[in-house]
Write an enzyme that holds these catalytic residues in place. Structure first.
Site, PDB file in Angstrom:
ATOM      1  CE  LYS A 145      -4.001  -2.214   2.151  1.00 53.91           C
ATOM      2  NZ  LYS A 145      -4.661  -2.391   0.859  1.00 53.91           N
ATOM      3  CD  GLU A 196      -6.752  -8.599  -1.629  1.00 52.49           C
ATOM      4  OE1 GLU A 196      -7.646  -9.411  -1.975  1.00 52.49           O
ATOM      5  OE2 GLU A 196      -5.990  -8.795  -0.688  1.00 52.49           O
ATOM      6  CD  GLU A 198      -3.414  -3.546  -2.401  1.00 54.95           C
ATOM      7  OE1 GLU A 198      -3.231  -2.609  -1.612  1.00 54.95           O
ATOM      8  OE2 GLU A 198      -3.494  -4.738  -2.051  1.00 54.95           O
ATOM      9  CB  CYS A 249      -7.202 -12.983   0.228  1.00 55.23           C
ATOM     10  SG  CYS A 249      -5.832 -12.219  -0.646  1.00 55.23           S
TER      11      CYS A 249
END
Length: 490
Positions: free
Chosen positions: A162, A252, A464, A286
């Site tokens: 990030k 996300e 991202e 994830c």
């Protein structure tokens, strides 16, 4: 408790006392021991962080892109020098095996920072002639102050994913780590300061997600929110960001990703990929390929091959070098995963291996869940429909390509997908029809810095990593220039 260190907030290049008077503990999930106490940010502290970020961002944005690039590259060097130290802290905080954190988490996070440090000088506008006497040009300008809200499964990697594009583009970031795993974000802040980042350009405010997240998403100065976490929380963050000041967002979110094994697949390769896609990082990824679709003709042999590999997983003390499967990140999360496993049993799925908590010896003190493989699964089962975020594989049989594509897409998620086949035409044909943002063919899980990652449907908004993400941390200003006469109609 007297030996437990108390961590303050990190604002304006230094540690500062939180004003809330509240604290919370970071727990080692391998044994339940308290490893740190952290002060919790108040709304007053958020205001201080925002003011600090505004001041630092002006200094940072005024630097040349080359100067920013050099500072970020210094941070990369420090990260790599301290890889093992940071990995040990990440392992204590998350429970992830040191064999993983030392080779993946800090390494790949540093790779992303290095990638964007190199791109800092590539941010540029364009010039377009309109006629002989007029043209326009564009400038890509930083957004200003942005906020990152991290998840607990990859703490330092997410903080780097990030912050790297945000800082490279000339922004300042206020970062809120997960209260479950907050420690390495604070170390990252120290490293940025040591590398020469102006005070305020990367501030860390830890504490309860609901309160701090709301203060950040509703703050009028903050221009963008980048969030990693669950779908329901993501919806609230996005609604809050839109309802306050129409902030830009990157989301996300979760996944229930399909891994499609084709009839011509190499069985050993397919089993290797399936095990990695489900049990790497103790299943807390994830993008995990938790819905494994297998042709009926391969089902028996595939299940046997998977079970053989799961038996070789080395569960143990995450700090031990030979351990490759640690505890889950928290005890509450362990209970959630165990409840899903019980649900699978009650709904008729067959446990091929695992199916409960690991309680042998010292493992009983930790949040350990055995790697679990279910067979005889149906699309309607909770373990197949809902994101578990743990070491639980569901094997589903299918007969035709058309059927498996339809079933793979029959989900509200769309984060990742994979195909294992020796027919490259089939691989692309299937992948092109799958509704997912990150796809792999004959492999699983790698997310290089150059590759944009993000989901379709309710798995996310925006991306991202990759070149495209850098543009999301800038805004375009268009300027027309007239060199000739100006004619008014009045």
């Amino acid at each position: 408790m007297s030996d437990v260190q108390v961590h303050q907030l990190y604002i304006h290049g230094r540690y500062v006392e939180a004003t809330s008077g509240k604290t919370f503990n970071s727990i080692n999930p391998a044994n339940g021991e308290i490893i740190a106490t952290l002060q919790q940010a108040s709304e007053q502290d958020i205001e201080a962080a925002v003011k600090s970020a505004q001041q630092g961002q002006k200094i940072w944005a005024a630097m040349t892109a080359m100067e920013r690039s050099r500072i970020l590259r210094r941070a990369v060097d420090i990260l790599r020098e301290r890889n093992d130290e940071l990995a040990r802290l990440e392992t204590l905080d998350t429970g992830k095996a040191y064999s993983e954190t030392s080779t993946v988490d800090i390494v790949t996070g540093a790779d992303v920072l290095e990638y964007y440090a190199g791109l800092a000088t590539a941010i540029q506008g364009e010039q377009v002639p309109l006629r002989e006497s007029s043209f326009f040009y564009t400038r890509r300008e930083p957004l200003g102050v942005v906020a990152g809200i991290g998840a607990w499964n990859y703490p330092i990697q997410i903080a780097l994913w990030k912050s790297a594009p945000a800082l490279a583009a000339g922004n300042a970031m206020i970062f809120k780590p997960s209260e479950t795993t907050p420690l390495t974000a604070l170390k990252l802040a120290e490293i940025y300061t040591e590398a020469g980042l102006p005070d305020g350009v990367f501030n860390v405010v830890q504490g309860a997600g609901r309160e701090i997240g709301q203060w950040l998403t509703e703050h009028p100065v903050i221009e963008k929110i980048s969030f990693t976490g669950g779908v329901e929380t993501g919806k609230k963050v996005m609604a809050s960001a839109a309802g306050s000041t129409l902030k830009e967002v990157t989301m996300e979110l979760g996944g229930k990703s399909p891994l499609i094994i084709c009839e011509d697949a190499d069985l050993n390769r397919a089993a290797d990929i399936a095990v990695m896609a489900n049990f790497f990082s103790s299943g807390q990824v994830c993008t995990n390929g938790t819905r494994v679709f297998v042709p009926k003709s391969l089902l028996v042999d595939f299940e046997k091959a998977v079970v053989e590999r799961v038996k070789r997983i080395r569960i143990g003390d995450p700090m031990a070098e030979d351990t490759n499967f640690g505890p889950l990140t928290s005890f509450p999360h362990m209970e959630k995963v165990l409840s899903f496993i019980e649900s699978g049993k009650q709904q008729g799925a067959k446990v091929l291996i695992g199916g409960g908590r690991a309680t042998e010896g010292e493992l009983a003190k930790g949040a350990y869940v055995l790697p679990t493989v279910f067979s005889d699964c149906t699309d309607q089962m909770a373990i197949v429909q809902e994101e578990i975020f743990g070491p639980v594989m569901s094997i589903l049989s299918y007969e035709t390509e058309e059927e498996v594509i339809q079933r793979a897409n029959d989900t509200t998620f769309g984060l990742a997908a994979g195909v294992v086949t020796q027919d490259i035409s089939r691989a692309h044909r299937i992948i092109h029809q799958i509704e997912a943002g990150i796809c792999w063919i004959n492999t699983w899980g790698e997310s290089p810095a150059e590759m944009p990652v993000g989901g379709y449907k309710q798995s996310g908004v925006g991306r991202e990593n990759g070149l495209t993400t850098l543009g999301h941390y800038t805004r375009i200003k268009s300027i027309q220039v007239e060199l000739g006469d100006y004619q008014s109609i009045f």
